[in-house]
Design an enzyme around this catalytic site. Structure first.
Site, PDB file in Angstrom:
ATOM      1  N   LYS A 171      33.524  53.058  43.119  1.00 22.03           N
ATOM      2  CA  LYS A 171      34.919  52.769  42.089  1.00 22.03           C
ATOM      3  C   LYS A 171      35.322  53.822  41.276  1.00 22.03           C
ATOM      4  CE  LYS A 171      34.781  48.467  43.233  1.00 22.03           C
ATOM      5  NZ  LYS A 171      35.573  48.093  43.807  1.00 22.03           N
ATOM      6  N   HIS A 301      35.761  44.366  55.088  1.00 25.32           N
ATOM      7  CA  HIS A 301      35.025  43.826  53.805  1.00 25.32           C
ATOM      8  C   HIS A 301      34.203  42.978  54.137  1.00 25.32           C
ATOM      9  CE1 HIS A 301      36.315  42.168  50.126  1.00 25.32           C
ATOM     10  NE2 HIS A 301      36.147  43.439  49.212  1.00 25.32           N
TER      11      HIS A 301
END
Length: 367
Positions: A171, A301
């Site tokens: 991230k 995903h």
């Protein structure tokens, strides 16, 4: 030889569970997630077999999705089992309340169940019905780790590499770009020659995204994921025209028309459709076909156990996402599925999708 008669759908049962994250909350630039809500459907065929499907949200609105599933159910009872036919019948039925989002989440749960029932009816894994092009799928390690120290993230990435994963994703979105650059630089220095992608989780506006891409340019990242809000197709097109690093997106894009606009606008390089959000297997395969026509890889995903299985049938792939601590086996939603081996995922050989849910655990957290 007589043709095998497809069963008709006799009834559909529905359950919604709010499953806690066993290792604590997930966070990124815009989310704080404590639970995964799962809508589960069991489709009962007239042949005595049952297909199971599911959809998911990040901790909220699971009951909204389940409410729409309840609206769809009466229209499909008594219909012959045909996943594509049922999908388009139901999509037409619900389209007036939205062509994407809650509607495609609801269709995902039903569609996955239809395909599972078809596989069980034919006593064959879904992936063989669709046609395998490979027996195993490469994985990349993905961390929800913005809150972790850089030292902790480095250890995470080292572990992924040691397990044989083919790339890593971390991230970004620290208070300053300088901090993000420093963290990424340290990761690359500690784990050299290992492809690194980053995920911005829709956290930037256009000027911020442009600045971030420029700041990360020298890092030669595999991709930058969701730099802008997912419904800003025009913004992504303009951004891609001005930057060098590939863009990945799709976890918050919901139907083939939206993906086609991104792809035809040259705004996406890695296509990250989510089986639980795009209308299930039927919706996913439509998106994969559009991506293939533009020579772009599917890089799905979440829900690794089903996503990676389905990638064995898709010619145009890169990797499937292994969310560290967030596979559905880790979350105890799944009791059994396929298996990981040396950085690859190998699907189950059971009929249907081959995934067995942990019913006792899910019942414990039933909404």
């Amino acid at each position: 030889m007589k043709n095998l008669q497809m069963p008709v759908i006799e009834r559909i049962e529905l359950m919604t569970s709010r499953v806690p994250l066993p290792k604590g909350p997930w966070g990124d630039q815009i989310h704080h997630v404590t639970d995964i809500e799962v809508s589960i459907v069991d489709v009962y065929g007239s042949n005595g077999l049952v297909g199971t499907g599911f959809s998911h949200t990040s901790g909220w609105c699971g009951t909204t999705i389940s409410a729409l599933i309840k609206e769809i159910i009466p229209d499909v009872i008594g219909q012959r089992l045909s996943p594509r036919g049922l999908w388009h019948r139901s999509y037409k039925h619900v389209h007036d309340v939205g062509g994407a989002g809650v509607t495609t989440h609801a269709l995902s749960a039903l569609d996955i169940a239809y395909w599972d029932l078809l596989g069980k009816t034919l006593n064959t894994p879904i992936i063989d019905i669709l046609g395998r092009v490979r027996d195993k799928v490469p994985l990349y390690g993905s961390g929800i780790n913005l809150h972790l120290s850089v030292e902790e993230v480095i250890e995470q990435v080292k572990e992924w590499k040691a397990k044989g994963y083919f790339a890593a994703k971390v991230k970004v979105g620290k208070p300053t770009l300088e901090e993000d650059v420093e963290r990424l630089t340290k990761i690359q220095e500690a784990v050299p020659y290992f492809p690194l992608a980053v995920d911005a989780n829709q956290g930037w506006n256009f000027p911020q995204a442009l600045q971030a891409f420029k700041a990360f340019d020298h890092l030669n990242l595999l991709w930058i994921e969701e730099p802008l809000p997912s419904d800003d197709i025009t913004g992504h097109i303009h951004l891609r025209e001005r930057v060098n690093t590939p863009i990945a997106l799709g976890e918050n894009v919901y139907n083939v028309n939206q993906f086609a606009q991104y792809i035809e606008g040259n705004a996406a390089d890695f296509i990250q459709a989510d089986l639980g959000r795009v209308g299930g297997i039927t919706g996913y395969l439509d998106i994969a076909a559009v991506a293939r026509a533009h020579n772009l890889p599917m890089t799905p995903h979440f829900v690794m156990e089903l996503s990676a299985s389905l990638l064995t049938t898709v010619p145009n792939i890169s990797y499937s996402e292994m969310t560290d601590g967030g596979t559905w086996s880790d979350l105890r939603i799944f009791k059994s599925a396929g298996r990981e081996e040396n950085g690859y995922y190998i699907p189950s050989e059971l009929p249907g999708h081959g995934i067995i849910l942990d019913r006792e655990y899910l019942e414990k957290y039933k909404i």
